[in-house]
Design a protein around this motif. Structure first.
Motif, PDB file in Angstrom:
ATOM      1  N   LYS A  15       0.975   2.557 -64.375  1.00 31.62           N
ATOM      2  CA  LYS A  15       1.203   3.741 -65.190  1.00 31.62           C
ATOM      3  C   LYS A  15       2.655   3.738 -65.646  1.00 31.62           C
ATOM      4  N   LEU A  16       2.918   4.343 -66.810  1.00 29.64           N
ATOM      5  CA  LEU A  16       4.288   4.414 -67.303  1.00 29.64           C
ATOM      6  C   LEU A  16       5.192   5.133 -66.309  1.00 29.64           C
ATOM      7  N   ALA A  17       4.672   6.184 -65.689  1.00 33.17           N
ATOM      8  CA  ALA A  17       5.487   6.982 -64.778  1.00 33.17           C
ATOM      9  C   ALA A  17       5.930   6.203 -63.541  1.00 33.17           C
ATOM     10  N   ASP A  18       5.242   5.118 -63.233  1.00 33.33           N
ATOM     11  CA  ASP A  18       5.587   4.326 -62.052  1.00 33.33           C
ATOM     12  C   ASP A  18       6.771   3.388 -62.292  1.00 33.33           C
ATOM     13  N   ALA A  19       7.150   3.198 -63.544  1.00 37.65           N
ATOM     14  CA  ALA A  19       8.230   2.271 -63.868  1.00 37.65           C
ATOM     15  C   ALA A  19       9.583   2.870 -63.487  1.00 37.65           C
ATOM     16  N   ASP A  20      10.385   2.110 -62.784  1.00 43.24           N
ATOM     17  CA  ASP A  20      11.722   2.546 -62.387  1.00 43.24           C
ATOM     18  C   ASP A  20      12.718   2.154 -63.479  1.00 43.24           C
ATOM     19  N   LEU A  21      13.041   3.096 -64.346  1.00 46.18           N
ATOM     20  CA  LEU A  21      13.909   2.807 -65.482  1.00 46.18           C
ATOM     21  C   LEU A  21      15.381   2.678 -65.090  1.00 46.18           C
ATOM     22  N   SER A  22      15.683   2.878 -63.818  1.00 49.91           N
ATOM     23  CA  SER A  22      17.077   2.736 -63.362  1.00 49.91           C
ATOM     24  C   SER A  22      17.404   1.304 -62.955  1.00 49.91           C
ATOM     25  N   GLU A  23      16.413   0.423 -62.988  1.00 53.63           N
ATOM     26  CA  GLU A  23      16.653  -0.965 -62.580  1.00 53.63           C
ATOM     27  C   GLU A  23      17.726  -1.616 -63.450  1.00 53.63           C
TER      28      GLU A  23
END
Length: 275
Positions: free
Chosen positions: A8-16
């Protein structure tokens, strides 16, 4: 066999994030592995398809360029997919993708793909709901046929935040060498961000399968996104395939022995591997 769980999009950690030195070390390693994968595909006749989807300015093109640097263009093709011309509008939407599939030993990358059926065609109402909803089943059947025919598929969705997208649009506006990438459609598409997000999550849920899973790539950091995407490709394409340099056949070695001024020990060692 464990059950496949669609991302799911919400599971992606955009802080990586990824530091510059680590990035270049990993990039060099992955590019070397891609080169070995390509020669193995050529020898074994294996076919590969890479699907690139994602938000505008999410970094698909930059990742494709780093992959292209590693591969011989004679058996690696990038297909940029835009709106279909009239010939294809009058035919089944999968036709133009069938025509662009790789031959034996080759790899094809699709910059946008058949998933336009359940994304842009859905959002823009270019296709009746009954037809784009049928697309989930049709796409799964299409990919199953490809896999059964010996094609390996890697599907990547590049995910960024709205703030990061706007920052990249601003950079493109300011940089004369990137300005060509910025279009009116980029801003128009932002107005339907929430609607598009719903379509993407449904696409992931309905078409991420055990044989052709989706990988959501956190892409707020370009370096991290490139490495994550390339690692997913390397993992899928190298599984259960011999990446060692392939042996030369006896006829080629005989010809090399006569024509080339090399030590006989080299020819003998290569002949021993062949035999």
């Amino acid at each position: 066999m464990s059950k496949h769980h669609p991302p799911k999009l919400a599971d992606a950690d955009l802080s990586e994030k990824l530091g510059k030195k680590v990035y270049f070390d990993k990039l060099i390693d992955l590019q070397a592995k891609l080169a070995r994968i390509q020669q193995a595909f050529l020898f074994h006749g294996t076919k590969g398809v890479i699907v690139f989807e994602g938000w505008d300015a999410a970094g698909k093109g930059g990742t494709i360029r780093r992959i292209s640097q590693a591969l011989d263009p004679r058996s690696f093709k990038v297909w940029p997919i835009g709106a279909p011309r009239n010939y294809y509008l009058n035919r089944h939407y999968l036709l133009r993708f069938w025509e662009r599939l790789p031959p034996e030993g080759a790899i094809s990358a699709f910059d946008r793909s058949w998933y336009g059926r359940v994304l842009v065609e859905r959002i823009e109402k270019f296709t009746p709901e009954k037809r784009w909803r049928a697309g989930y089943r049709e796409i799964n059947d299409f990919e199953r046929m490809l896999v059964d025919d010996g094609t390996r598929i890697v599907k990547l969705f590049f995910h960024i935040s709205q703030d990061e997208q706007m920052a990249r649009f601003t950079e493109r506006l300011r940089n004369p060498l990137k300005r060509w990438k910025l279009t009116y459609e980029d801003f128009r598409n932002r107005e339907r961000w929430d609607e598009a997000g719903i379509a993407v999550d449904e696409m992931l849920a309905r078409t991420s399968t055990a044989i052709a899973p989706w990988h959501v790539i956190p892409a707020n950091n370009k370096k991290s996104a490139r490495i994550t995407a390339m690692q997913a490709i390397v993992d899928a394409f190298s599984k259960d395939i011999d990446l060692n340099p392939q042996h030369l056949d006896k006829r080629t070695l005989d010809a090399a022995c006569k024509a080339l001024d090399v030590d006989q020990s080299l020819i003998d060692s290569l002949r021993a591997r062949t035999e």
